[in-house]
Every structure is written in structure tokens, then in C-alpha cells.
Design a protein around this motif. Structure first.
Motif, PDB file in Angstrom:
ATOM      1  N   GLY A 244      67.867  32.591  91.793  1.00 38.16           N
ATOM      2  CA  GLY A 244      67.210  32.662  90.498  1.00 38.16           C
ATOM      3  C   GLY A 244      67.450  33.999  89.811  1.00 38.16           C
ATOM      4  O   GLY A 244      67.693  34.054  88.594  1.00 38.16           O
ATOM      5  N   ARG A 245      67.418  35.061  90.576  1.00 37.58           N
ATOM      6  CA  ARG A 245      67.663  36.386  89.997  1.00 37.58           C
ATOM      7  C   ARG A 245      69.094  36.513  89.500  1.00 37.58           C
ATOM      8  O   ARG A 245      69.353  37.109  88.448  1.00 37.58           O
TER       9      ARG A 245
ATOM     10  N   LEU B 247      63.538  32.937  99.979  1.00 35.05           N
ATOM     11  CA  LEU B 247      64.297  34.117  99.576  1.00 35.05           C
ATOM     12  C   LEU B 247      65.639  33.731  98.974  1.00 35.05           C
ATOM     13  O   LEU B 247      66.074  34.318  97.975  1.00 35.05           O
ATOM     14  N   GLU B 248      66.269  32.723  99.562  1.00 34.28           N
ATOM     15  CA  GLU B 248      67.556  32.268  99.034  1.00 34.28           C
ATOM     16  C   GLU B 248      67.410  31.769  97.603  1.00 34.28           C
ATOM     17  O   GLU B 248      68.206  32.114  96.724  1.00 34.28           O
TER      18      GLU B 248
ATOM     19  N   MET C 254      64.840  27.916  89.825  1.00 33.15           N
ATOM     20  CA  MET C 254      64.916  28.512  91.156  1.00 33.15           C
ATOM     21  C   MET C 254      63.656  29.296  91.505  1.00 33.15           C
ATOM     22  O   MET C 254      63.164  29.242  92.633  1.00 33.15           O
ATOM     23  N   PHE C 255      63.109  30.049  90.555  1.00 37.60           N
ATOM     24  CA  PHE C 255      61.891  30.814  90.801  1.00 37.60           C
ATOM     25  C   PHE C 255      60.728  29.883  91.151  1.00 37.60           C
ATOM     26  O   PHE C 255      59.953  30.157  92.075  1.00 37.60           O
ATOM     27  N   ARG C 256      60.594  28.789  90.404  1.00 35.37           N
ATOM     28  CA  ARG C 256      59.514  27.844  90.686  1.00 35.37           C
ATOM     29  C   ARG C 256      59.697  27.211  92.043  1.00 35.37           C
ATOM     30  O   ARG C 256      58.727  27.002  92.791  1.00 35.37           O
ATOM     31  N   SER C 257      60.934  26.902  92.379  1.00 34.08           N
ATOM     32  CA  SER C 257      61.218  26.303  93.681  1.00 34.08           C
ATOM     33  C   SER C 257      60.870  27.266  94.821  1.00 34.08           C
ATOM     34  O   SER C 257      60.326  26.851  95.846  1.00 34.08           O
TER      35      SER C 257
ATOM     36  N   GLY D  90      71.988  35.736  82.295  1.00 31.29           N
ATOM     37  CA  GLY D  90      71.539  35.140  81.038  1.00 31.29           C
ATOM     38  C   GLY D  90      71.246  33.657  81.118  1.00 31.29           C
ATOM     39  O   GLY D  90      70.996  33.023  80.084  1.00 31.29           O
ATOM     40  N   GLN D  91      71.248  33.106  82.326  1.00 27.52           N
ATOM     41  CA  GLN D  91      70.988  31.665  82.511  1.00 27.52           C
ATOM     42  C   GLN D  91      69.496  31.468  82.796  1.00 27.52           C
ATOM     43  O   GLN D  91      69.074  31.223  83.916  1.00 27.52           O
ATOM     44  N   THR D  92      68.695  31.563  81.741  1.00 35.56           N
ATOM     45  CA  THR D  92      67.242  31.597  81.886  1.00 35.56           C
ATOM     46  C   THR D  92      66.677  30.314  82.464  1.00 35.56           C
ATOM     47  O   THR D  92      65.798  30.349  83.343  1.00 35.56           O
ATOM     48  N   GLN D  93      67.142  29.177  81.985  1.00 34.69           N
ATOM     49  CA  GLN D  93      66.600  27.902  82.442  1.00 34.69           C
ATOM     50  C   GLN D  93      66.867  27.682  83.930  1.00 34.69           C
ATOM     51  O   GLN D  93      65.975  27.275  84.685  1.00 34.69           O
ATOM     52  N   GLU D  94      68.092  27.948  84.357  1.00 32.88           N
ATOM     53  CA  GLU D  94      68.434  27.793  85.771  1.00 32.88           C
ATOM     54  C   GLU D  94      67.620  28.758  86.633  1.00 32.88           C
ATOM     55  O   GLU D  94      67.190  28.409  87.746  1.00 32.88           O
ATOM     56  N   ALA D  95      67.413  29.972  86.133  1.00 35.07           N
ATOM     57  CA  ALA D  95      66.624  30.965  86.877  1.00 35.07           C
ATOM     58  C   ALA D  95      65.191  30.492  87.048  1.00 35.07           C
ATOM     59  O   ALA D  95      64.609  30.614  88.138  1.00 35.07           O
ATOM     60  N   LEU D  96      64.603  29.942  86.002  1.00 33.43           N
ATOM     61  CA  LEU D  96      63.214  29.471  86.063  1.00 33.43           C
ATOM     62  C   LEU D  96      63.051  28.361  87.092  1.00 33.43           C
ATOM     63  O   LEU D  96      62.064  28.338  87.840  1.00 33.43           O
TER      64      LEU D  96
END
Length: 256
Positions: free
Chosen positions: A231-232, A225-226, A246-249, A238-244
Motif C-alpha cells: 500500500g505504501r 506487513l506485506e 491495501m491499507f484497509r486489507s 500516486g496510486q491512491t485507490q490501490e494504496a487505500l
């Protein structure tokens, strides 16, 4: 309007108006005059019937009044973290939003709209929604209630403090404090805190009791959840790469 000189004259007129020869006589199959006491009984029954109908109309809403009641708009600000536990404020805030979103009484102001409002306020999207910023947002968007929170160390554990206030006057609607012994107990604490908060803002106990516990609403892994919450935050800024990343992690930690 006719006036009566004596009670007897009124009684005779009343008897005549309710007699078999009257146009208002409700029993055409009965042609014999009725006793006076029965006349009064009929009037009393009719009066009680009319009064009952008036009371029902006044107390019970009309069946055509089916428009849903407007829900109370709420914005949850960023929590203040005074502990040494990283991202505990982010976890507590998002967990509280998840439990409040189950409410049929509250309408949670979405985070993406809050970031759009920051644009209109000429503030950076990386601006934290501290209480003073959140109050400006609520006033601008006509949000009825602002919820802010603080996490402080207490003894060997922590305490989560939540305040619901009127954004216009900053007057407190309710202030709640619940202990958090361990980070692992966060879901249980937020479930209890969210229930108390919803009841204090006018939601019935029956409606609150229908809500699911957080572990049935979101991932059971606090770490997942963290990472999802982080990621959200990256995605909305607007930080798409960093969000991706975190989502994968988060998915790696809890594929379900």
C-alpha cells in the motif's frame, strides 16, 4: 634570562624565590625558611597538578562541547528476490528499515525523498531502486552508505545476503549472510541481521542492545506487513485507490 654558573647557584636562587620573603610565597602564616627538599616537593606537586589538568583537557571533551555527533546517512535499496516466494524481498527490505530506524548512529534516507529524487533524475516513480539506480541517488543526495540485499534459495530454506558499500567507489564496507529457514522466521533473522549490520557500521553493542525486537515495533502478522508495504508503494507512486485497498486489507488482518 639569567644564567647560572653552577648547580649550587641555581639551588640558592630557587630557595630564595620560594622563601618566606618572596612575593610568590604561598604560606604567609609561615615565616621560617623551609628545607630545600620541601621546596622541591612543592615544585613537584605543582608540576604534577598542571600536567594532570592538561591531560584531562586533552582526553576528556570540554563540557561545553555538547553538539550531537552527525549520524551516518544510509539508503536501503530494493532487495533482489531469487526465490519463488512473492514479496519476500519487499518484506525483508521494509523489516530491515524498521530495525535500522531504531539506531542512534544511522540516519535512514526516507523513501518519499528518494521518489522525489527520481523526479529530479527524470526517472519514473515506478523505477526499482536496484543498486545501480540507488548509487546514483546516493551520490546525488550525499548519502554515505548504500545497503543492498539479495534473497536466494538454499536447501529447504533461504539465505539473506546484505551488502553495505560506499556509493562513490562501490567499495564494500561489510557483507553479511544469514540463513532464513522459513518465511515465518523473517523477523528474528532481520533482528539479528540488523544488529550485526549496525555494529559493523560503528554502532556500539550497548546501543544496539537497547533496540526493541521487530514484533514489538510493527505488526506481528507478516501478511499484514506485506499488504501495508504494498500500500505504501502504491501511495508513493500516486496510486491512491490501490494504496487505500491495501491499507484497509492490512488493518483487517491486524486491527491493532
Amino acid at each position: 634570562m639569567r644564567r647560572f654558573a653552577t648547580p649550587g647557584e641555581f639551588e640558592r636562587a630557587l630557595t630564595s624565590s620560594l622563601g618566606p620573603d618572596s612575593a610568590f610565597w604561598p604560606f604567609p602564616w609561615i615565616r621560617e625558611p623551609l628545607p630545600t627538599w620541601l621546596h622541591y616537593s612543592i615544585l613537584l606537586t605543582l608540576g604534577i597538578g598542571v600536567l594532570s589538568v592538561l591531560l584531562v583537557i586533552r582526553v576528556i571533551p570540554p563540557f561545553w562541547d555538547t553538539a550531537p555527533k552527525q549520524r551516518e546517512s544510509v539508503f536501503v535499496a530494493d532487495f533482489e528476490n531469487r526465490t519463488n516466494v512473492t514479496a519476500l524481498d519487499l518484506l525483508a527490505r521494509d523489516a530491515l528499515i524498521l530495525t535500522l530506524e531504531q539506531s542512534h548512529h544511522l540516519d535512514i534516507f526516507p523513501r518519499n525523498r528518494a521518489l522525489q529524487t527520481l523526479d529530479l533524475m527524470r526517472m519514473s516513480r515506478t523505477t526499482r531502486f536496484e543498486p545501480w539506480v540507488a548509487r546514483q541517488l546516493c551520490r546525488r543526495e550525499n548519502v554515505a552508505t548504500l545497503i543492498s540485499g539479495t534473497i536466494v534459495p538454499v536447501g529447504q530454506g533461504y539465505e539473506i545476503q546484505v551488502r553495505a558499500s560506499d556509493p562513490t567507489t562501490d567499495a564494500a564496507k561489510t557483507v553479511l549472510k544469514l540463513p532464513l529457514l522459513r518465511k515465518e522466521d523473517l523477523y528474528t533473522t532481520i533482528d539479528n541481521l540488523g544488529g550485526e549490520l549496525r555494529r559493523s557500521l560503528g554502532e556500539s553493542r550497548a546501543q544496539v542492545a537497547q533496540s526493541k525486537p521487530l514484533e514489538h515495533v510493527t505488526t506481528r502478522s507478516l501478511e499484514a506487513l506485506e499488504r501495508f508495504s504494498k500500500g505504501r508503494e502504491h501511495y508513493m507512486q500516486g496510486q491512491t485507490q490501490e494504496a487505500l485497498i491495501m491499507f484497509r486489507s492490512a488493518v483487517d488482518l491486524d486491527p491493532e
